[in-house]
Design a protein around this motif. Structure first.
Motif, PDB file in Angstrom:
ATOM      1  N   LYS B  29       0.874  -1.183   0.000  1.00 33.00           N
ATOM      2  CA  LYS B  29       0.000   0.000   0.000  1.00 33.00           C
ATOM      3  C   LYS B  29       0.904   1.223   0.000  1.00 33.00           C
ATOM      4  CE  LYS B  29      -3.644   2.264   2.727  1.00 33.00           C
ATOM      5  NZ  LYS B  29      -4.351   2.235   4.044  1.00 33.00           N
ATOM      6  N   VAL B  30       0.661   2.140  -0.924  1.00 36.03           N
ATOM      7  CA  VAL B  30       1.502   3.336  -1.013  1.00 36.03           C
ATOM      8  C   VAL B  30       0.627   4.582  -1.074  1.00 36.03           C
ATOM      9  CG1 VAL B  30       3.442   2.179  -2.155  1.00 36.03           C
ATOM     10  CG2 VAL B  30       1.636   3.186  -3.537  1.00 36.03           C
ATOM     11  N   ASP B  31       1.218   5.695  -0.635  1.00 33.59           N
ATOM     12  CA  ASP B  31       0.472   6.941  -0.759  1.00 33.59           C
ATOM     13  C   ASP B  31       0.677   7.513  -2.162  1.00 33.59           C
ATOM     14  OD1 ASP B  31       2.750   9.094   1.195  1.00 33.59           O
ATOM     15  OD2 ASP B  31       2.918   8.286  -0.826  1.00 33.59           O
ATOM     16  N   ASN B  32       0.130   8.688  -2.406  1.00 33.15           N
ATOM     17  CA  ASN B  32       0.180   9.247  -3.761  1.00 33.15           C
ATOM     18  C   ASN B  32       1.595   9.578  -4.230  1.00 33.15           C
ATOM     19  OD1 ASN B  32      -2.567   9.039  -3.989  1.00 33.15           O
ATOM     20  ND2 ASN B  32      -2.984  11.211  -3.618  1.00 33.15           N
ATOM     21  N   ASP B  33       2.526   9.687  -3.296  1.00 31.07           N
ATOM     22  CA  ASP B  33       3.928   9.931  -3.679  1.00 31.07           C
ATOM     23  C   ASP B  33       4.710   8.627  -3.840  1.00 31.07           C
ATOM     24  OD1 ASP B  33       3.954  12.706  -1.410  1.00 31.07           O
ATOM     25  OD2 ASP B  33       3.670  12.718  -3.587  1.00 31.07           O
ATOM     26  N   GLY B  34       4.081   7.518  -3.489  1.00 29.19           N
ATOM     27  CA  GLY B  34       4.778   6.239  -3.588  1.00 29.19           C
ATOM     28  C   GLY B  34       5.424   5.797  -2.284  1.00 29.19           C
ATOM     29  N   THR B  35       5.160   6.515  -1.191  1.00 31.80           N
ATOM     30  CA  THR B  35       5.707   6.109   0.103  1.00 31.80           C
ATOM     31  C   THR B  35       4.936   4.899   0.625  1.00 31.80           C
ATOM     32  OG1 THR B  35       6.330   8.383   0.597  1.00 31.80           O
ATOM     33  CG2 THR B  35       6.204   6.859   2.455  1.00 31.80           C
ATOM     34  N   VAL B  36       5.684   3.909   1.083  1.00 32.58           N
ATOM     35  CA  VAL B  36       5.074   2.664   1.531  1.00 32.58           C
ATOM     36  C   VAL B  36       4.341   2.876   2.851  1.00 32.58           C
ATOM     37  CG1 VAL B  36       5.508   0.266   2.235  1.00 32.58           C
ATOM     38  CG2 VAL B  36       6.846   1.291   0.393  1.00 32.58           C
ATOM     39  N   MET B  38       1.973   0.162   3.870  1.00 32.76           N
ATOM     40  CA  MET B  38       1.925  -1.210   4.386  1.00 32.76           C
ATOM     41  C   MET B  38       2.629  -2.125   3.392  1.00 32.76           C
ATOM     42  SD  MET B  38      -1.452  -2.401   6.457  1.00 32.76           S
ATOM     43  CE  MET B  38      -2.824  -1.518   5.751  1.00 32.76           C
ATOM     44  N   TYR B  39       3.358  -3.110   3.922  1.00 30.76           N
ATOM     45  CA  TYR B  39       4.227  -3.976   3.102  1.00 30.76           C
ATOM     46  C   TYR B  39       4.029  -5.383   3.631  1.00 30.76           C
ATOM     47  CZ  TYR B  39       8.738  -4.846   0.615  1.00 30.76           C
ATOM     48  OH  TYR B  39       9.737  -5.260  -0.239  1.00 30.76           O
ATOM     49  N   PRO B  51       9.512  -5.297   6.495  1.00 32.48           N
ATOM     50  CA  PRO B  51       8.483  -4.244   6.470  1.00 32.48           C
ATOM     51  C   PRO B  51       8.911  -2.994   7.230  1.00 32.48           C
ATOM     52  CG  PRO B  51       7.461  -6.377   6.845  1.00 32.48           C
ATOM     53  CD  PRO B  51       8.951  -6.601   6.906  1.00 32.48           C
ATOM     54  N   SER B  52       9.639  -3.178   8.307  1.00 33.77           N
ATOM     55  CA  SER B  52      10.064  -2.018   9.100  1.00 33.77           C
ATOM     56  C   SER B  52      11.013  -1.115   8.304  1.00 33.77           C
ATOM     57  CB  SER B  52      10.759  -2.473  10.388  1.00 33.77           C
ATOM     58  OG  SER B  52      11.857  -3.312  10.075  1.00 33.77           O
ATOM     59  N   PHE B  53      11.744  -1.682   7.362  1.00 30.83           N
ATOM     60  CA  PHE B  53      12.609  -0.870   6.491  1.00 30.83           C
ATOM     61  C   PHE B  53      11.785  -0.204   5.399  1.00 30.83           C
ATOM     62  CE2 PHE B  53      16.449   0.497   4.444  1.00 30.83           C
ATOM     63  CZ  PHE B  53      16.169   0.468   3.086  1.00 30.83           C
ATOM     64  N   ALA B  54      10.874  -0.989   4.808  1.00 28.52           N
ATOM     65  CA  ALA B  54      10.130  -0.491   3.654  1.00 28.52           C
ATOM     66  C   ALA B  54       9.138   0.615   4.026  1.00 28.52           C
ATOM     67  CB  ALA B  54       9.383  -1.645   2.983  1.00 28.52           C
ATOM     68  N   GLU B  55       8.435   0.393   5.127  1.00 32.94           N
ATOM     69  CA  GLU B  55       7.358   1.341   5.471  1.00 32.94           C
ATOM     70  C   GLU B  55       7.941   2.693   5.837  1.00 32.94           C
ATOM     71  OE1 GLU B  55       5.066  -1.004   8.233  1.00 32.94           O
ATOM     72  OE2 GLU B  55       4.414  -2.351   6.631  1.00 32.94           O
ATOM     73  N   ARG B  57       9.352   4.548   3.449  1.00 31.25           N
ATOM     74  CA  ARG B  57      10.281   4.874   2.355  1.00 31.25           C
ATOM     75  C   ARG B  57       9.568   4.834   1.003  1.00 31.25           C
ATOM     76  NH1 ARG B  57      14.065   2.727   6.006  1.00 31.25           N
ATOM     77  NH2 ARG B  57      16.008   3.913   6.005  1.00 31.25           N
ATOM     78  N   SER B  58      10.207   5.452   0.025  1.00 27.51           N
ATOM     79  CA  SER B  58       9.626   5.430  -1.316  1.00 27.51           C
ATOM     80  C   SER B  58       9.754   4.036  -1.903  1.00 27.51           C
ATOM     81  CB  SER B  58      10.352   6.425  -2.225  1.00 27.51           C
ATOM     82  OG  SER B  58       9.982   6.191  -3.576  1.00 27.51           O
ATOM     83  N   PHE B  59       8.609   3.461  -2.314  1.00 29.58           N
ATOM     84  CA  PHE B  59       8.653   2.116  -2.892  1.00 29.58           C
ATOM     85  C   PHE B  59       9.452   2.127  -4.186  1.00 29.58           C
ATOM     86  CE2 PHE B  59       7.404  -2.123  -3.736  1.00 29.58           C
ATOM     87  CZ  PHE B  59       7.087  -2.225  -5.077  1.00 29.58           C
ATOM     88  N   PHE B  60       9.217   3.117  -5.015  1.00 28.54           N
ATOM     89  CA  PHE B  60       9.739   3.099  -6.384  1.00 28.54           C
ATOM     90  C   PHE B  60      11.197   3.523  -6.467  1.00 28.54           C
ATOM     91  CE2 PHE B  60       5.689   2.123  -8.123  1.00 28.54           C
ATOM     92  CZ  PHE B  60       4.758   2.791  -7.343  1.00 28.54           C
ATOM     93  N   THR B  61      11.674   4.321  -5.529  1.00 31.20           N
ATOM     94  CA  THR B  61      13.052   4.797  -5.660  1.00 31.20           C
ATOM     95  C   THR B  61      13.981   4.233  -4.599  1.00 31.20           C
ATOM     96  OG1 THR B  61      12.710   6.778  -4.314  1.00 31.20           O
ATOM     97  CG2 THR B  61      12.256   6.965  -6.679  1.00 31.20           C
ATOM     98  N   GLN B  62      13.420   3.775  -3.482  1.00 30.43           N
ATOM     99  CA  GLN B  62      14.282   3.299  -2.414  1.00 30.43           C
ATOM    100  C   GLN B  62      14.114   1.807  -2.127  1.00 30.43           C
ATOM    101  OE1 GLN B  62      12.859   6.416   0.406  1.00 30.43           O
ATOM    102  NE2 GLN B  62      15.019   6.874   0.688  1.00 30.43           N
ATOM    103  N   VAL B  63      12.884   1.349  -2.047  1.00 26.43           N
ATOM    104  CA  VAL B  63      12.646  -0.045  -1.659  1.00 26.43           C
ATOM    105  C   VAL B  63      12.815  -0.977  -2.851  1.00 26.43           C
ATOM    106  CG1 VAL B  63      10.950  -1.659  -0.724  1.00 26.43           C
ATOM    107  CG2 VAL B  63      11.093   0.669   0.179  1.00 26.43           C
ATOM    108  N   ALA B  64      12.257  -0.599  -3.969  1.00 23.41           N
ATOM    109  CA  ALA B  64      12.272  -1.432  -5.182  1.00 23.41           C
ATOM    110  C   ALA B  64      12.749  -0.622  -6.377  1.00 23.41           C
ATOM    111  CB  ALA B  64      10.879  -2.000  -5.455  1.00 23.41           C
TER     112      ALA B  64
END
Lengths: 200, 123
Positions: B29-36, B38-39, B51-55, B57-64
């Motif tokens: 689940k990401v917000d409109n900016d792509g911030t995670v 829920m993972y 999940p504690s790292f991903a949530e 952070r930006s899904f598209f630029t940092q997590v994945a």
């Protein structure tokens, strides 16, 4: 540093010529961004509490034998027998680690350490940028209905595994700084340049 | 939306972490900016990211970072801008893993106005 900056300008000039016209100001912005990032990373990017020198650590972590094994493991996991693909991936991995070892071998004294840190960062930026290209090439092939190039996929996987091991030599914050920059290098550099021009 | 549980889709606005973790596909689940926001567990195990790292952070630029291009992140941004997103496509992840073909579904729930990335390993 002056020679390295010139090489970086040349490198980004090659990339920029294929994109929209960005002009010399943005290339200067790229350089300015890295010039800004490098000193803070140089202060932070050390292996705290380790008895081994940074160069010794690089040589140990990126030994050709270790990466030959890791590449074999990756190829086995993908279950390919294609000799051409296997040759390409092994050559890529060995070339990548050879460059790291060469840097560490040359810059091996305490006095050399700041330069080694700088060049590991330059290597990281280069390798991460190349991985982005591998990733996009494969996924554009898929999107356009073409067969994705297995050698490119595997080079992407092994290349990112090498990056992962190099990241362990830096702090998490260092990697986040570089990651943040690399996800959009020109817009980030433009923004920095504009800020500097506004301050001046 | 072949692999996403219809009952989950119809109740995304109230989806709990346990409900997300019980699915056999990745859910982010990401917000409109792509911030995670829920993972879920499947995604965490597939990506090797806690999940504690991903949530946060930006899904598209940092997590994945695999997703940081027009094909993926670009589709997401267009969907957010248009207020509607319901895209399925094939993708391959290579970042710190062996090449992993996946099926992707990007979805914006019109009721809760929340954004979702669904990921399942391709057969």
């Amino acid at each position: 540093m002056a020679i390295t900056v010139a090489a970086l300008i040349e490198r980004f000039g090659q990339i920029a010529s294929e994109a929209e016209a960005v002009g010399p100001d943005c290339l200067a912005g790229v350089v300015a961004h890295l010039d800004k990032v490098m000193p803070s990373l140089r202060e932070k990017s050390v292996m705290d509490g380790s008895s081994a020198s940074l160069s010794d650590s690089v040589i140990a972590i990126f030994s050709p034998e270790r990466w030959r094994t890791k590449t074999d493991d990756l190829i086995a996991a993908c279950e390919t027998q294609n000799a051409t693909v296997i040759g390409i991936v092994h050559a890529y991995a060995q070339d990548r680690v050879a460059k790291l070892i060469s840097l560490a071998d040359l810059m091996c004294t305490d006095d050399d350490r700041p330069d080694l840190v700088d060049h590991l960062i330059y290597w990281y930026v280069e390798a991460k940028s190349e991985w982005y290209q591998f990733n996009s090439r494969v996924n554009y092939q898929i999107m356009k209905g073409k067969e994705p190039d297995l050698s490119v996929m595997l080079c992407g996987s092994i290349g990112s595994a090498i990056l992962e091991d190099l990241e362990k030599l830096f702090g998490r914050q260092d990697i986040e700084i570089l990651t943040d920059y690399l996800h959009a290098p020109l817009p980030n550099s433009r923004e920095l340049l504009e800020k500097r021009q506004n301050v001046a | 939306m072949s692999f996403v549980n219809p009952s989950l889709i119809n109740n995304l606005g109230h989806a709990t972490r346990d409900a997300l973790d019980s699915q056999d596909y990745g859910i982010v689940k990401v917000d409109n900016d792509g911030t995670v926001l829920m993972y879920n567990r499947y995604e965490s195990e597939m990506a090797g990211v806690e999940p504690s790292f991903a949530e946060g952070r930006s899904f598209f630029t940092q997590v994945a970072p695999c997703t940081n291009n027009r094909l993926f992140f670009g589709k997401f941004k267009d969907g957010v801008a248009n207020g509607t997103m319901n895209d399925s496509f094939k993708y391959t992840f290579t970042y710190k893993m062996k090449p992993t073909p996946v099926d992707i579904h990007l979805y914006r729930d019109p009721v809760s106005k929340t954004n979702w990335v669904f990921v399942k390993k391709a057969a």
